[in-house]
Scaffold this motif. Sequence first.
Motif, mmCIF file in Angstrom:
data_model
loop_
_atom_site.group_PDB
_atom_site.id
_atom_site.type_symbol
_atom_site.label_atom_id
_atom_site.label_comp_id
_atom_site.label_asym_id
_atom_site.label_seq_id
_atom_site.Cartn_x
_atom_site.Cartn_y
_atom_site.Cartn_z
ATOM 1 N N ALA A 28 -46.128 21.806 40.083
ATOM 2 C CA ALA A 28 -45.510 20.985 38.776
ATOM 3 C C ALA A 28 -44.983 19.951 39.304
ATOM 4 O O ALA A 28 -45.015 18.773 38.698
ATOM 5 N N ALA A 29 -44.144 20.018 40.351
ATOM 6 C CA ALA A 29 -43.487 18.838 40.938
ATOM 7 C C ALA A 29 -44.201 17.558 41.282
ATOM 8 O O ALA A 29 -43.760 16.771 41.409
ATOM 9 N N LEU A 30 -45.538 17.900 41.789
ATOM 10 C CA LEU A 30 -46.444 16.896 42.086
ATOM 11 C C LEU A 30 -46.775 15.827 40.932
ATOM 12 O O LEU A 30 -46.907 14.870 41.187
ATOM 13 N N PHE A 31 -46.346 16.343 39.648
ATOM 14 C CA PHE A 31 -46.550 15.660 38.549
ATOM 15 C C PHE A 31 -45.444 15.131 37.824
ATOM 16 O O PHE A 31 -45.248 15.029 36.653
ATOM 17 N N ARG A 32 -44.389 15.009 38.561
ATOM 18 C CA ARG A 32 -42.905 14.627 38.111
ATOM 19 C C ARG A 32 -42.825 13.497 37.330
ATOM 20 O O ARG A 32 -42.099 12.880 36.652
ATOM 21 N N HIS A 33 -43.829 12.281 37.698
ATOM 22 C CA HIS A 33 -44.047 11.114 36.885
ATOM 23 C C HIS A 33 -45.182 10.939 36.237
ATOM 24 O O HIS A 33 -45.705 9.642 35.746
ATOM 25 N N ALA A 34 -45.771 12.080 35.627
ATOM 26 C CA ALA A 34 -46.984 12.037 35.159
ATOM 27 C C ALA A 34 -46.896 12.660 33.657
ATOM 28 O O ALA A 34 -46.009 13.421 33.061
ATOM 29 N N ARG A 35 -47.849 12.226 32.934
ATOM 30 C CA ARG A 35 -48.151 12.946 31.796
ATOM 31 C C ARG A 35 -49.659 13.671 31.918
ATOM 32 O O ARG A 35 -50.558 12.975 32.218
ATOM 33 N N ILE A 36 -49.510 14.871 31.227
ATOM 34 C CA ILE A 36 -50.781 15.597 31.562
ATOM 35 C C ILE A 36 -51.388 16.040 30.053
ATOM 36 O O ILE A 36 -50.568 16.497 29.438
ATOM 37 N N GLY A 42 -51.866 20.014 24.224
ATOM 38 C CA GLY A 42 -51.109 18.787 23.958
ATOM 39 C C GLY A 42 -50.740 18.100 25.119
ATOM 40 O O GLY A 42 -51.388 18.381 26.463
ATOM 41 N N THR A 43 -50.005 16.951 25.256
ATOM 42 C CA THR A 43 -49.476 16.205 26.500
ATOM 43 C C THR A 43 -48.086 16.855 27.003
ATOM 44 O O THR A 43 -47.262 16.761 26.042
ATOM 45 N N LEU A 44 -48.222 16.884 28.098
ATOM 46 C CA LEU A 44 -47.131 17.501 28.866
ATOM 47 C C LEU A 44 -46.446 16.796 29.839
ATOM 48 O O LEU A 44 -47.097 16.178 30.585
ATOM 49 N N THR A 124 -49.542 9.981 38.113
ATOM 50 C CA THR A 124 -48.784 9.571 36.558
ATOM 51 C C THR A 124 -49.804 9.855 35.554
ATOM 52 O O THR A 124 -49.103 9.737 34.412
ATOM 53 N N ALA A 125 -50.982 10.525 35.719
ATOM 54 C CA ALA A 125 -51.461 10.955 34.407
ATOM 55 C C ALA A 125 -52.702 12.132 35.202
ATOM 56 O O ALA A 125 -53.255 11.920 36.061
ATOM 57 N N ARG A 126 -52.958 13.145 34.221
ATOM 58 C CA ARG A 126 -54.051 13.912 34.595
ATOM 59 C C ARG A 126 -54.596 14.584 33.019
ATOM 60 O O ARG A 126 -54.046 14.727 32.459
ATOM 61 N N GLU A 127 -56.042 14.346 33.259
ATOM 62 C CA GLU A 127 -56.613 15.073 32.128
ATOM 63 C C GLU A 127 -57.666 16.167 32.671
ATOM 64 O O GLU A 127 -58.197 16.211 33.652
ATOM 65 N N TYR A 128 -57.416 17.512 32.155
ATOM 66 C CA TYR A 128 -57.967 18.720 32.650
ATOM 67 C C TYR A 128 -59.224 18.530 31.879
ATOM 68 O O TYR A 128 -59.164 18.627 30.680
ATOM 69 N N ARG A 129 -60.579 18.802 32.431
ATOM 70 C CA ARG A 129 -61.779 18.927 31.689
ATOM 71 C C ARG A 129 -62.604 20.260 32.315
ATOM 72 O O ARG A 129 -62.717 20.187 33.496
ATOM 73 N N LEU A 130 -62.323 21.186 31.304
ATOM 74 C CA LEU A 130 -63.178 22.454 31.679
ATOM 75 C C LEU A 130 -64.538 22.356 31.248
ATOM 76 O O LEU A 130 -64.819 22.276 30.186
#
Length: 146
Positions: A28-36, A42-44, A124-130
């Motif tokens: 999770a710390a890898l995403f400290r500058h990100a919106r997921i 939703g957006t986390l 800075t952002a990640r979108e998961y697509r399953l």
Amino acid sequence: MSDATRAIHNLLYRYAEAIDAGRLDEAAALFRHARIEAGGNGTLDHAGLLALWQRIILIYPCGTPRTRHLISNPIVDIDEATGTATARSCYTVFQATEQLPLQAIASGRYLDRFACIDGQWCFTAREYRLDLVGDLSRHLQNLSAR
């Protein structure tokens, strides 16, 4: 391969390594500058992502989720002038437990954005697509309790 491309590939692989080792806080710390973008969740931010993972990922007595996340086919586009980048990659999650033989349980894509912050490339952002789903019953729990 450029230093920026290598750094971004390493971020993708560090994420998989931390998740598979059960080090959810490190992942999770890898995403400290990100919106997921986390689908129905939703957006986390990174704290919300960690809370979600802690709620739904089954951790076994060995301290891991008994998974192996394989990240493949990363396509990285870097804008050196702005210090930003995007990446598209595929993931496949394998799992083996005492009750479940080794098998693919999920496959999809990550759509990521990065920025060079204080000389370090960061998500800075990640979108998961399953895209493909196997037997997730030994990996995820509480999916309805969002």
